[in-house]
Design an enzyme around this catalytic site. Sequence first.
Site, PDB file in Angstrom:
ATOM      1  N   ARG A 118       0.880  -0.506  -0.295  1.00  0.00           N
ATOM      2  CA  ARG A 118      -0.464  -0.025  -0.036  1.00  0.00           C
ATOM      3  C   ARG A 118       0.643   1.072   0.184  1.00  0.00           C
ATOM      4  NH1 ARG A 118      -2.572  -3.288   3.071  1.00  0.00           N
ATOM      5  NH2 ARG A 118      -4.827  -4.504   2.455  1.00  0.00           N
ATOM      6  N   LYS A 140       3.074  11.590 -11.188  1.00  0.00           N
ATOM      7  CA  LYS A 140       2.018  10.281 -12.138  1.00  0.00           C
ATOM      8  C   LYS A 140       3.013   8.925 -12.551  1.00  0.00           C
ATOM      9  CE  LYS A 140      -0.985  13.627 -15.213  1.00  0.00           C
ATOM     10  NZ  LYS A 140      -1.228  14.233 -16.586  1.00  0.00           N
ATOM     11  N   GLU A 182       9.272  17.810 -25.208  1.00  0.00           N
ATOM     12  CA  GLU A 182       8.793  18.022 -24.262  1.00  0.00           C
ATOM     13  C   GLU A 182       9.190  19.419 -23.615  1.00  0.00           C
ATOM     14  OE1 GLU A 182       5.952  16.079 -22.556  1.00  0.00           O
ATOM     15  OE2 GLU A 182       6.922  14.279 -23.147  1.00  0.00           O
ATOM     16  N   LYS A 224       7.226  23.008 -14.608  1.00  0.00           N
ATOM     17  CA  LYS A 224       6.602  21.481 -14.393  1.00  0.00           C
ATOM     18  C   LYS A 224       5.843  21.721 -12.906  1.00  0.00           C
ATOM     19  CE  LYS A 224       5.650  17.002 -14.741  1.00  0.00           C
ATOM     20  NZ  LYS A 224       5.052  16.122 -15.760  1.00  0.00           N
ATOM     21  N   GLU A 234      -4.526  17.037 -11.420  1.00  0.00           N
ATOM     22  CA  GLU A 234      -5.332  17.776 -13.129  1.00  0.00           C
ATOM     23  C   GLU A 234      -6.317  17.825 -13.049  1.00  0.00           C
ATOM     24  OE1 GLU A 234      -3.375  15.976 -16.043  1.00  0.00           O
ATOM     25  OE2 GLU A 234      -4.561  15.732 -17.421  1.00  0.00           O
ATOM     26  N   ARG A 238      -2.922  21.677 -14.588  1.00  0.00           N
ATOM     27  CA  ARG A 238      -2.054  20.746 -15.122  1.00  0.00           C
ATOM     28  C   ARG A 238      -2.070  20.558 -16.318  1.00  0.00           C
ATOM     29  NH1 ARG A 238       0.605  16.092 -11.091  1.00  0.00           N
ATOM     30  NH2 ARG A 238       1.791  14.953 -12.974  1.00  0.00           N
ATOM     31  N   ASN A 242      -0.414  18.958 -21.258  1.00  0.00           N
ATOM     32  CA  ASN A 242      -0.242  17.772 -22.036  1.00  0.00           C
ATOM     33  C   ASN A 242      -0.465  17.892 -23.518  1.00  0.00           C
ATOM     34  OD1 ASN A 242      -0.532  15.167 -20.454  1.00  0.00           O
ATOM     35  ND2 ASN A 242      -2.914  16.548 -19.655  1.00  0.00           N
ATOM     36  N   HIS A 245       0.288  16.070 -26.785  1.00  0.00           N
ATOM     37  CA  HIS A 245      -0.146  14.661 -25.982  1.00  0.00           C
ATOM     38  C   HIS A 245      -1.715  14.189 -27.026  1.00  0.00           C
ATOM     39  CE1 HIS A 245       3.175  16.177 -23.944  1.00  0.00           C
ATOM     40  NE2 HIS A 245       2.851  14.834 -23.403  1.00  0.00           N
ATOM     41  N   HIS A 249      -0.734  10.966 -28.474  1.00  0.00           N
ATOM     42  CA  HIS A 249      -1.450   9.365 -27.956  1.00  0.00           C
ATOM     43  C   HIS A 249      -1.902   8.536 -28.837  1.00  0.00           C
ATOM     44  CE1 HIS A 249      -0.913  10.479 -23.786  1.00  0.00           C
ATOM     45  NE2 HIS A 249       0.369  10.438 -23.497  1.00  0.00           N
ATOM     46  N   HIS A 262       7.767   8.504 -27.593  1.00  0.00           N
ATOM     47  CA  HIS A 262       6.188   8.951 -27.026  1.00  0.00           C
ATOM     48  C   HIS A 262       6.290  10.678 -27.904  1.00  0.00           C
ATOM     49  CE1 HIS A 262       3.972  11.139 -23.854  1.00  0.00           C
ATOM     50  NE2 HIS A 262       4.858  12.221 -24.177  1.00  0.00           N
TER      51      HIS A 262
HETATM   52  N1  LIG Z   1       4.550  10.437 -15.861  1.00  0.00           N
HETATM   53  C1  LIG Z   1       4.960  11.361 -16.320  1.00  0.00           C
HETATM   54  O1  LIG Z   1       4.300  12.687 -15.976  1.00  0.00           O
HETATM   55  C2  LIG Z   1       4.537  11.438 -17.855  1.00  0.00           C
HETATM   56  C3  LIG Z   1       5.506  11.639 -18.385  1.00  0.00           C
HETATM   57  C4  LIG Z   1       5.393  12.677 -19.691  1.00  0.00           C
HETATM   58  C5  LIG Z   1       6.277  11.032 -19.836  1.00  0.00           C
HETATM   59  N2  LIG Z   1       5.751   9.743 -19.511  1.00  0.00           N
HETATM   60  C6  LIG Z   1       5.488   8.583 -19.724  1.00  0.00           C
HETATM   61  O2  LIG Z   1       7.781   8.514 -20.076  1.00  0.00           O
HETATM   62  C7  LIG Z   1       7.628   7.189 -21.114  1.00  0.00           C
HETATM   63  C8  LIG Z   1       9.607   7.688 -22.126  1.00  0.00           C
HETATM   64  O3  LIG Z   1       9.875   8.104 -21.625  1.00  0.00           O
HETATM   65  P1  LIG Z   1      11.550   8.200 -22.031  1.00  0.00           P
HETATM   66  O4  LIG Z   1      11.188   8.745 -23.433  1.00  0.00           O
HETATM   67  O5  LIG Z   1      12.390   8.282 -20.855  1.00  0.00           O
HETATM   68  O6  LIG Z   1      11.324   6.500 -22.547  1.00  0.00           O
HETATM   69  P2  LIG Z   1      12.256   4.754 -21.926  1.00  0.00           P
HETATM   70  O7  LIG Z   1      12.566   5.132 -20.611  1.00  0.00           O
HETATM   71  O8  LIG Z   1      11.826   3.939 -23.066  1.00  0.00           O
HETATM   72  O9  LIG Z   1      13.905   5.149 -22.777  1.00  0.00           O
HETATM   73  C9  LIG Z   1      14.153   5.615 -23.789  1.00  0.00           C
HETATM   74  C10 LIG Z   1      15.208   4.558 -24.563  1.00  0.00           C
HETATM   75  O10 LIG Z   1      16.371   5.050 -23.915  1.00  0.00           O
HETATM   76  C11 LIG Z   1      17.515   4.567 -22.741  1.00  0.00           C
HETATM   77  N3  LIG Z   1      17.896   4.800 -22.125  1.00  0.00           N
HETATM   78  C12 LIG Z   1      17.316   5.644 -20.706  1.00  0.00           C
HETATM   79  N4  LIG Z   1      18.694   5.700 -20.116  1.00  0.00           N
HETATM   80  C13 LIG Z   1      19.851   6.149 -21.273  1.00  0.00           C
HETATM   81  C14 LIG Z   1      21.076   6.441 -21.074  1.00  0.00           C
HETATM   82  N5  LIG Z   1      21.189   7.024 -20.420  1.00  0.00           N
HETATM   83  N6  LIG Z   1      21.896   5.893 -22.321  1.00  0.00           N
HETATM   84  C15 LIG Z   1      21.115   5.322 -22.819  1.00  0.00           C
HETATM   85  N7  LIG Z   1      19.965   4.703 -22.695  1.00  0.00           N
HETATM   86  C16 LIG Z   1      19.027   5.036 -21.859  1.00  0.00           C
HETATM   87  C17 LIG Z   1      16.107   3.560 -22.417  1.00  0.00           C
HETATM   88  O11 LIG Z   1      16.549   1.665 -22.154  1.00  0.00           O
HETATM   89  C18 LIG Z   1      15.256   3.362 -24.055  1.00  0.00           C
HETATM   90  O12 LIG Z   1      15.773   2.103 -24.664  1.00  0.00           O
HETATM   91  C19 LIG Z   1       6.970   7.071 -21.483  1.00  0.00           C
HETATM   92  O13 LIG Z   1       6.019   5.651 -21.153  1.00  0.00           O
HETATM   93  C20 LIG Z   1       5.171   8.371 -21.254  1.00  0.00           C
HETATM   94  O14 LIG Z   1       4.292   8.038 -21.239  1.00  0.00           O
HETATM   95  C21 LIG Z   1       4.779   9.560 -18.139  1.00  0.00           C
HETATM   96 ZN   LIG Z   2       4.714  13.512 -22.727  1.00  0.00          ZN
END
Ligand SMILES: NC(=O)c1ccc[n+]([C@@H]2O[C@H](COP(=O)([O-])OP(=O)(O)OC[C@H]3O[C@@H](n4cnc5c(N)ncnc54)[C@H](O)[C@@H]3O)[C@@H](O)[C@H]2O)c1
Ligand SMILES: [Zn+2]
Length: 367
Positions: A118, A140, A182, A224, A234, A238, A242, A245, A249, A262
């Site tokens: 939990r 999030k 972003e 942010k 949100e 907030r 998006n 997005h 999406h 993404h």
């Molecule tokens: N929670 C939120 O508020 C929020 C906001 C925006 C995006 N997201 C989510 O985030 C995700 C996208 O995140 P992302 O773009 O970081 O993608 P990701 O986590 O898939 O990372 C991208 C790639 O880079 C690799 N990688 C990571 N760090 C590295 C490094 N230092 N050197 C070499 N390779 C590295 C990873 O293994 C992966 O292959 C999506 O799922 C999206 O929905 C969430």
């Molecule tokens: Zn995003």
Amino acid sequence: MQTLHVDLAERSYPIYIGQGLLSRPELLTQHIAGRQVAIVTNDTVAPLYLQTLLQVLEGYSVTSVVLPDGEAFKNWETLQLIFDGLLSARHDRRTTVVALGGGVIGDMAGFAAACYQRGVDFIQVPTTLLSQVDSSVGGKTGINHPLGKNMVGAFYQPKAVLIDTSSLNTLPVRELSAGLAEVIKYGLICDEPFLVWLEQNMPALRALDQQALTEAIERSCAAKARVVAADERESGVRATLNLGHTFGHAIETEQGYGVWLHGEAVAAGTVMALEMSYRLGWLSAADRDRGVRLLQAAGLPVVPPQDMTPAQFLEHMAVDKKVLDGQLRLVLLKRLGEAVVTADYPREILDATLRSDYAALALSSNS
Ligand SMILES: NC(=O)c1ccc[n+]([C@@H]2O[C@H](COP(=O)([O-])OP(=O)(O)OC[C@H]3O[C@@H](n4cnc5c(N)ncnc54)[C@H](O)[C@@H]3O)[C@@H](O)[C@H]2O)c1
Ligand SMILES: [Zn+2]
């Protein structure tokens, strides 16, 4: 090192930003309450940074959970591997989960921390630009469902966010550009002077200039943090985060998770939001083109997939989290630097936006 704060009363936390922070033990350990730590990472990031983190955590009882890499694994089955790791090493309620990786790892590890017994503490150590400027801040967390992205999750704030800008040195260029989508978003929705700065500094950012990166990350996280502090769950402002997005999406879901990154989908989606804001008479053609040009300068796609039909967009957009009582709310720009969330637009304008010729727009704004 720079320290920012996310101001959420008893759930407030610091964001540390700087070069080489991953090897500074006190930044992490001051936020770890018990003796048990579970590091959640993936098979790409583990060979690069896990050893450093393990050294920093010497003296703690540490379990490493190494997940398969990719958006396609942001699901229940993979989440279960985190619980398997926690339970088989008998982690108790004073455990701290450390997310080491990009947004996929941060979202999954955070959700696991929210659910495990939990709720246990967690710390974000984001290693992609996208996760450093966006997903690691704001609480999030969650996973994808085959019918919709990020549809299962929780709001759950970390105890701290540790951003080591040197980790970007190993990031593939395509991922760096995805993160810049972003970064540009913050300029478009709330900070016009930042857009000017980005126009001047885009080459330095793409060349991994550490000073430029630190400034871009700081300004993005500050934006942010401000928005999240004003509206954690949100119910209002907030949602402006998006921008691009809802369209983006739809692209991600239609193409299958992981085909478009993404940030790439957000970039093309942002162009659609710019176009719609132009069609509503809010942005001039010159403003719209300025946004498109900046995204292009960041190495991002600005044309949605050519084979995607308006009907496909609408189908995916209908499950967007911004749909309330059947009304599709969109983030649009009143002007560069000011976003609104609204369901109050003529339907024909949305339809025209979905049918626009983005290849032609890309060419003309670049000339
Ligand atoms: N929670 C939120 O508020 C929020 C906001 C925006 C995006 N997201 C989510 O985030 C995700 C996208 O995140 P992302 O773009 O970081 O993608 P990701 O986590 O898939 O990372 C991208 C790639 O880079 C690799 N990688 C990571 N760090 C590295 C490094 N230092 N050197 C070499 N390779 C590295 C990873 O293994 C992966 O292959 C999506 O799922 C999206 O929905 C969430
Ligand atoms: Zn995003």
